[in-house]
Design an enzyme around this catalytic site. Structure first.
Site, PDB file in Angstrom:
ATOM      1  N   LYS A 197      28.720  47.116  33.535  1.00 62.67           N
ATOM      2  CA  LYS A 197      27.571  48.008  33.549  1.00 62.67           C
ATOM      3  C   LYS A 197      27.546  48.807  34.863  1.00 62.67           C
ATOM      4  O   LYS A 197      27.392  50.018  34.868  1.00 62.67           O
ATOM      5  CB  LYS A 197      26.321  47.143  33.420  1.00 62.67           C
ATOM      6  N   GLU A 203      34.890  40.906  40.602  1.00 65.89           N
ATOM      7  CA  GLU A 203      35.856  40.241  39.723  1.00 65.89           C
ATOM      8  C   GLU A 203      36.458  41.256  38.744  1.00 65.89           C
ATOM      9  O   GLU A 203      37.678  41.324  38.548  1.00 65.89           O
ATOM     10  CB  GLU A 203      35.179  39.125  38.912  1.00 65.89           C
ATOM     11  N   GLY A 255      22.557  42.793  31.303  1.00 59.64           N
ATOM     12  CA  GLY A 255      23.929  42.371  31.019  1.00 59.64           C
ATOM     13  C   GLY A 255      24.011  41.291  29.959  1.00 59.64           C
ATOM     14  O   GLY A 255      24.800  41.370  29.009  1.00 59.64           O
ATOM     15  N   ARG A 256      23.172  40.267  30.081  1.00 53.19           N
ATOM     16  CA  ARG A 256      23.262  39.138  29.148  1.00 53.19           C
ATOM     17  C   ARG A 256      22.653  39.441  27.787  1.00 53.19           C
ATOM     18  O   ARG A 256      22.669  38.592  26.901  1.00 53.19           O
ATOM     19  CB  ARG A 256      22.627  37.888  29.776  1.00 53.19           C
ATOM     20  N   GLU A 341      20.167  32.268  33.389  1.00 53.68           N
ATOM     21  CA  GLU A 341      20.017  33.453  34.238  1.00 53.68           C
ATOM     22  C   GLU A 341      18.653  34.104  33.970  1.00 53.68           C
ATOM     23  O   GLU A 341      18.087  34.759  34.842  1.00 53.68           O
ATOM     24  CB  GLU A 341      21.165  34.454  33.981  1.00 53.68           C
ATOM     25  N   HIS A 372      32.963  12.483  20.635  1.00 53.02           N
ATOM     26  CA  HIS A 372      33.994  11.616  21.215  1.00 53.02           C
ATOM     27  C   HIS A 372      34.069  11.791  22.718  1.00 53.02           C
ATOM     28  O   HIS A 372      35.075  11.453  23.338  1.00 53.02           O
ATOM     29  CB  HIS A 372      35.342  11.913  20.553  1.00 53.02           C
ATOM     30  N   LYS A 501      27.221  36.216  46.179  1.00 48.53           N
ATOM     31  CA  LYS A 501      28.108  37.392  46.187  1.00 48.53           C
ATOM     32  C   LYS A 501      28.225  37.943  47.607  1.00 48.53           C
ATOM     33  O   LYS A 501      29.322  38.254  48.074  1.00 48.53           O
ATOM     34  CB  LYS A 501      27.538  38.499  45.295  1.00 48.53           C
TER      35      LYS A 501
END
Ligand code: F6P
Length: 536
Positions: A197, A203, A255-256, A341, A372, A501
């Site tokens: 965005k 990253e 964003g999410r 978030e 398991h 960050k």
């Protein structure tokens, strides 16, 4: 005094009773404590919520203004108050012709962008847009957080419907991620979609540059095989991606919450624009339900209230999300961002400290794998973990239907076991039948006791399709919204990700040895020194 006090008082009087007794007292409990919306059945009867508790929870939703806030969100008001933004991810799946932000209709530009996405996706799929080596065989989406988790989760969920190029997702700044993803791909037939965005996320930009270098070794004009999803058109241009392959969206899509927007481009390429439309329609149907259904039958509201009951009222700090559907393997990770978030905030909208807990820790894995691994703790650990089972009635592999039946049987068995448990008397009988007696019988039996009375909910639907996936995600988005409103927090900012960050940027020179790290704590300096020594 806080808004949960009436519920806390109620809980104090009922928390020790057995959920099974609620079923015994009310033969129609399963039906009464369930609700439906479109293809979804939500059964929350295996919880310790009774009619009085539900009335108090519904009161809480009413008193905290959930309905008004919901309407404000859908109508484009700036409910993200700390960033001064509207919250309109729903516009990307809306069938309305006009939604206003600051008095301007946002729908025409949005539809225009979607039409460009559809044309581009179709061109990639039909071989009209090619790489240097011909038809695109692989699409690599580079993004992180909401620019990765949504399309990555949804692409896996829709794998049975994918008939386009193969999709890959790179997010981690760890070079291993891009290295392993690109290994084996042909740069001449690979399309790289840089999804960010802001187009500043370290990253994503670092991985995008690595991908461009990889492609440039073989492809004469790598920029021709790049597309961008971003609102920052100046930065995409600087990166060299022409405007015709840049798909933007406004700052009122978090964003999410962005999988419906151009961030879903890779998914659209994978399953095709028509199925992507069905994905949007499924979400739109859930939006309509959320906007109109009475709260007592409103799935997002009910999921939220059950979550608040378990976390803020009963004090269970975590929630396990357990999809019995292998293709929902990334759903827990997706929900971690969506929920944590959004609602991991310690201050209320007005800046005051929250007098109760923020949202829960969300975690999980698909069944039956989790059975398991960590279910041991869920059944016999000292902490109660409310479980959220998600199950489909039909798989998408008709020839393997017997396996789907087993999957469902396991899902139902787990919630039954959590509810019912196994008493000491039952365990003793089992062990006695195996020939044990005396102190050894007692000792062995105690290890085999399941306390039971552990709460769970089950969300069931017919089949995992693009449409039901859309509805499922929208359901969770709105659930997070309702929880946030009841808690009085801003679910749409994420200041908590900033500090790390900033510190990472400041630490890079310390690791390189160009800064002495003055002012850093002893542990950080020791670790930095060890890294420098190990790297030589
Ligand atoms: O980690 C914070 C965050 O801003 C997320 O909210 C977002 O989804 C992610 O980073 C990626 O941001 P962008 O799309 O701007 O690269």
């Amino acid at each position: 005094m806080n808004r949960f006090d009436p519920l806390l008082s109620h809980a104090a009087t009922v928390k020790d009773r057995h959920i099974l007794d609620l079923f015994a007292a009310d033969p129609s409990r399963a039906e009464s404590f369930s609700a439906e919306a479109g293809p979804f059945l939500f059964d929350y009867s295996k919880t310790n919520i009774d009619a009085d508790g539900m009335a108090l929870l519904l009161d809480l939703a009413a008193q905290t203004g959930v309905a008004a806030r919901r309407d404000a969100m859908f109508s484009g008001e700036k409910i993200n108050e700390t960033e001064g933004r509207a919250v309109l991810h729903t516009a990307w799946r809306s069938v309305e012709d006009s939604i206003l932000v600051d008095g301007a209709n946002v729908m025409p530009a949005l539809r225009d962008t979607r039409a460009r996405m559809q044309e581009f996706a179709a061109a990639v799929r039909e071989g009209r847009y090619n790489g240097q080596g011909g038809t695109i065989t692989d699409v690599v989406n580079i993004g992180i957080g909401g620019s990765d988790l949504g399309p990555a989760m949804a692409s896996l969920a829709c794998a049975a419907f994918a008939d386009g190029p193969k999709l890959h997702f790179v997010s981690n700044v760890d070079g291993a991620h891009i290295h392993d993803t690109l290994a084996g791909l042909d740069p001449e037939t690979t399309l790289v979609v840089v999804a960010s965005k802001t187009f500043t996320t370290i990253e994503t930009m670092t991985n995008a540059e690595s991908a461009r270098r990889w492609m440039a070794e073989v492809v004469t004009e790598p920029a021709k095989q790049f597309a961008a999803i971003s609102s920052a058109t100046d930065r995409t241009a600087t990166f060299g991606i022409p405007a015709e392959r840049v798909f933007g969206f406004e700052d009122w899509v978090g964003g999410r919450y962005s999988v419906w927007s151009p961030i879903g481009l890779s998914l659209m390429i994978g399953i095709g624009p028509e199925l992507f439309d069905q994905f949007l329609s499924g979400a739109a149907a859930m939006d309509a339900h959320f906007r109109t259904a009475p709260f007592a039958h409103n799935l997002p509201v009910l999921l939220a209230l059950v979550g608040l009951w378990h976390n803020q009222v009963l004090g269970h700090a975590t929630r396990a999300v357990l999809p019995y559907e292998q293709r929902l393997a990334r759903l827990p990770a997706y929900l971690q961002q969506l929920e944590m978030e959004s609602n991991g905030k310690r201050v209320a909208m007005d800046g005051s400290d929250l007098p109760y807990h923020s949202g829960p820790v969300v975690w999980g894995e698909p069944g039956t794998n989790g059975q398991h691994a960590f279910y041991q703790l869920i059944h016999q650990g000292t902490r109660v973990v409310p479980c959220e089972f998600i199950v489909t009635a039909n798989g998408l592999e008709p020839d393997l239907d017997h396996q789907h039946l087993l999957l469902m049987a396991n899902c139902l068995a787990q919630s039954e076991a959590l509810l019912r448990g196994r008493s000491l008397a039952e365990a003793t009988e089992i062990m006695r039948a195996k020939g044990l007696e005396g102190a050894e019988l007692d000792r062995q039996a105690r290890h085999r006791v399941f306390p039971g009375n552990r709460p769970s909910t089950t969300l069931m639907f017919d089949q995992l399709t693009p449409a039901t996936l859309g509805g499922l995600i929208a359901l969770y988005e709105h659930r997070v919204f309702v929880e946030g409103v009841v808690l009085g927090i801003n679910s749409f900012d994420q200041w908590g990700v900033e500090l790390g960050k900033e510190l990472a940027l400041a630490l890079a020179p310390v690791l390189e040895g160009t800064s002495d790290g003055a002012g850093k704590d002893g542990s950080t300096l020791q670790l930095a020194a060890r890294i420098r020594a190990l790297r030589g």
